[in-house]
Design an enzyme around this catalytic site. Structure first.
Site, mmCIF file in Angstrom:
data_model
loop_
_atom_site.group_PDB
_atom_site.id
_atom_site.type_symbol
_atom_site.label_atom_id
_atom_site.label_comp_id
_atom_site.label_asym_id
_atom_site.label_seq_id
_atom_site.Cartn_x
_atom_site.Cartn_y
_atom_site.Cartn_z
ATOM 1 N N SER A 39 18.641 26.806 15.149
ATOM 2 C CA SER A 39 17.374 26.953 15.874
ATOM 3 C C SER A 39 16.767 28.327 15.641
ATOM 4 O O SER A 39 17.420 29.342 15.881
ATOM 5 C CB SER A 39 17.597 26.805 17.387
ATOM 6 O OG SER A 39 18.077 25.540 17.689
ATOM 7 N N TYR A 94 21.902 15.683 20.775
ATOM 8 C CA TYR A 94 21.077 15.506 21.992
ATOM 9 C C TYR A 94 19.726 14.876 21.703
ATOM 10 O O TYR A 94 19.026 14.416 22.609
ATOM 11 C CB TYR A 94 20.904 16.825 22.755
ATOM 12 C CG TYR A 94 20.161 17.927 22.024
ATOM 13 C CD1 TYR A 94 18.789 17.865 21.803
ATOM 14 C CD2 TYR A 94 20.846 19.044 21.553
ATOM 15 C CE1 TYR A 94 18.113 18.867 21.141
ATOM 16 C CE2 TYR A 94 20.186 20.059 20.890
ATOM 17 C CZ TYR A 94 18.819 19.964 20.682
ATOM 18 O OH TYR A 94 18.166 20.968 20.010
#
Ligand code: HPA
Length: 288
Positions: A39, A94
């Site tokens: 990220s 997720y």
């Protein structure tokens, strides 16, 4: 007895091979190093020279990415003269992907001829001596989703990739870790370098205080929502692995604290340290 067709096999060897063959037919680069950018750390791929870029949706059988801050493309090219392939944007459990889809690219890397995998991620610091902005060389991991049955190797074992029961006690290559520490010293990054244990949680909710304390008591120094499935699959097929976590926040372990972790803080820290992490990886790959 259960028929073979009922047993779980998300992808066949032919799926991975089709993707790898297509990529090899569309690039002249023959990477020995693959880098998965975490990220906010995707800009590492922008440093590659002589690039060939493939948006995930253009690659046969490749999954596609959904998270803001993840570009979703495979970038082939040269980093400091070394042929590499970078995943700019990874797949997270997720997001709703199966654990086998999360790890799909790793087997493709293996069939491309990649020998070493560098994984980067953003992680919360559980170790009280860690500071926001530290870079942690991953020494070992705790596969919490794996404890609950979400291990990417569950199901039919494809012997052409690896053995049924792969060893994980050497998941993070000792020589690559030493190289990371040495390179950090050379690049003046050693003042914020740590070495520790990464624990994966499924996410997407951040941890409660009680959960954070459990993870710390289990022996985790940092916690994040990625990396471990890819590493398990990489080790299964014999890739050497180096993992680097950027500590983007301190995990709250105290009921009196008013701190609250949020994704914006995580991304902001990656921006502050992205240059250092890039410099470290750039100089590292020339030595692998
Ligand atoms: N917890 C889980 N994942 C994370 C965190 C965290 O505190 N920070 C960055 N990724």
């Amino acid at each position: 007895m259960e028929p073979a067709s009922c047993r779980f096999a998300a992808y066949s060897y032919d799926d991975y091979k089709e993707t790898a063959d297509w990529l090899l037919a569309h690039t002249n680069t023959q990477p020995k190093v693959a880098i998965i950018c975490g990220s906010g750390l995707g800009s590492l791929a922008d440093l590659l020279k002589d690039k060939t870029v493939f948006p995930y949706e253009d690659i046969p059988r490749f999954p596609t990415s959904t998270v803001a801050g993840h570009a979703g493309q495979l970038v082939f090219g040269k980093l400091q003269g070394r042929e590499c392939v970078c995943m700019q944007g990874r797949f997270h459990f997720y997001e709703g992907y199966s654990i086998q889809t999360v790890t799909y690219p790793v087997r493709v890397f293996c069939l491309l001829g990649v020998e070493s995998l560098i994984v980067t991620n953003a992680a919360g610091g559980l170790n009280g001596s860690y500071n926001v902005g530290d870079i942690m060389v991953i020494k070992d991991h705790i596969n919490l989703p794996g404890f609950c049955g979400q291990n990417p190797l569950v199901g039919h074992n494809d012997d052409s990739f690896g053995v049924r029961f792969p060893c994980m006690s050497d998941a993070y290559d000792r020589d690559l870790r030493a190289l990371a520490v040495q390179t950090a010293q050379e690049q003046n990054c050693d003042s914020f370098l740590q070495e520790g244990v990464y624990c994966m949680v499924a996410g997407p909710a951040y941890e409660t205080i009680a959960e954070s304390n459990v993870l710390h008591n289990l022996g985790a120094d940092a916690v994040g929502m990625s990396t471990v499935p890819e590493v398990v699959v990489a080790r299964h097929c014999g890739l050497r692995v180096l993992g680097l976590s950027l500590i983007t926040n301190k995990v709250v372990t105290d009921y009196d604290s008013n701190e609250k972790v949020n994704h914006e803080e995580v991304l902001a820290t990656t921006q502050i340290r992205a240059q250092d992490l890039q410099r470290l990886v750039r100089h590292l790959v020339t030595k692998i």
